[in-house]
Design a protein around this motif. Sequence first.
Motif, short mmCIF file in Angstrom:
data_model
loop_
_atom_site.label_atom_id
_atom_site.label_comp_id
_atom_site.label_asym_id
_atom_site.label_seq_id
_atom_site.Cartn_x
_atom_site.Cartn_y
_atom_site.Cartn_z
N LYS A 313 0.83 -1.21 0.00
CA LYS A 313 0.00 0.00 0.00
C LYS A 313 0.86 1.26 0.00
O LYS A 313 0.42 2.32 -0.47
N TYR A 314 2.07 1.17 0.53
CA TYR A 314 2.95 2.33 0.49
C TYR A 314 3.62 2.47 -0.87
O TYR A 314 3.90 3.57 -1.33
N THR A 315 3.85 1.34 -1.52
CA THR A 315 4.45 1.38 -2.85
C THR A 315 3.46 1.94 -3.87
O THR A 315 3.82 2.79 -4.71
N PHE A 316 2.21 1.49 -3.79
CA PHE A 316 1.20 1.87 -4.79
C PHE A 316 0.28 2.99 -4.30
O PHE A 316 -0.64 3.39 -5.02
N ARG A 317 0.49 3.45 -3.04
CA ARG A 317 -0.21 4.62 -2.51
C ARG A 317 -1.72 4.45 -2.41
O ARG A 317 -2.48 5.39 -2.65
N TYR A 318 -2.18 3.28 -2.08
CA TYR A 318 -3.59 3.12 -1.72
C TYR A 318 -3.65 2.93 -0.21
O TYR A 318 -2.81 2.27 0.39
N ASP A 319 -4.67 3.52 0.42
CA ASP A 319 -4.74 3.54 1.88
C ASP A 319 -5.68 2.46 2.39
O ASP A 319 -6.83 2.70 2.71
N ASP A 320 -5.16 1.24 2.44
CA ASP A 320 -5.86 0.12 3.07
C ASP A 320 -5.53 0.18 4.55
O ASP A 320 -4.52 -0.36 5.00
#
Length: 435
Positions: A313-320
Amino acid sequence: MPDLLPLAATPATAAGDTAWLLAAAALVLLMAPGLAFFYGGMVRSKSVLNMMMMVFGALAVVMVVWVLAGYSLAFGDDIGGGLLGDPTQYLGFRDMLAPDPDADYPITLFAAFQGLFAVITVGLIAGAIADRTRFGTWLLFAGLWTLLVYAPVAHWIFGGGWMQERLGALDFAGGTAVEINSGAAGLAAALVLGRRVGFGRDPMKPHNLTLVMVGAGLLWFGWFGFNAGSALAADNTAAIVFVNTLLAGCTGLLAWLGVERFRDGHATSFGAASGVVAGLVAITPSCGAVTPIGAMLVGVAAGAICALAVGLKYTFRYDDSLDVVGVHLVGGLVGTILIGLLASTSVTGVDGLFYGGGTGQLGRQLVAAGATLVFSFVMTALLLWVLERTVGFRVDPDHEVAGVDLVIHAETAYDLHATGGARPHFGPGTGTLHP
């Protein structure tokens, strides 16, 4: 999952199976407060009550919707080429209350047991969008998602739909309908609603790891009802599934801690709790297909892979928010696909690739996993898009910063400063405490 209502049951067998299914259903119900504790400890202190309320709210809404129409859509007679059950067949649990002397257990009990699976699935999605949702819209989403997404997938794999009858995919207790389904929905929800204020900049660490550990323990305990209860009988299959569930949780914990120790230099309590859940997620579809050694391998694979996947999620910037994607989607994929490699005829009727069974079952598992992921992601994204643009789903940014507990529920989880009562004082010259 075995046939819905096995026939030719003796009175003793029927009583024993009914008793076990009653206990299993209660264990699955316990997973709801377990999930509330688990998720509640993982969020920041300003939103712990809201997180718990999302899980408990889902419990209430989903069970009502399940009785009214969800069970019929999932387990009614097929009306759509393997895609959907008859929505009116069991409307309001009608025509289900009379006892069947030839059945191992009452159909109402089976229906309630399956409804609790839907409860946990919806509750899991809440973790992906913690800290930033409107409670009323969440309840509306829970009911609609149960009917539009969960019930169809449950029909495909458990209710005589195309995935079960035509494809021949194996899923003992919900790798597709529960784990991949909730994980894909969580990914869609995180993308549609967007990142929390301060994501990637502010520390968003679990505020209470004690709650996380308690929640993980309750989830593990309840998972025996989830998996072994899916045998629908107090028999040898239930015993094997029980053992496999226990072992996968153990090896999932050890594998996650191993990754942490190698990568970060520390084995953490948060990693232990997450590793247990990752192992349990992966063994859910495969617990009735693999040997105990296979179950340990499933747990190792899930613990290690999920420990690495949560960082995506930090690599692809989605906030799961609470790693629903990294644990439940990835763990569900691992467990579902590994059936094609590790299934054994000593447990089920199919050999996987590693047991000389070829690639046929592996292909079927890949199709089932992929179809569930795509359907859940697309349907959830559409539903969330509509809700966000009609009634509104995300809270105001200022309210998010202030904390959804106080703004939405007018409560705080921890009352650390007493505000009532008069200040005591000592009477003059007496040394006596007076009000």
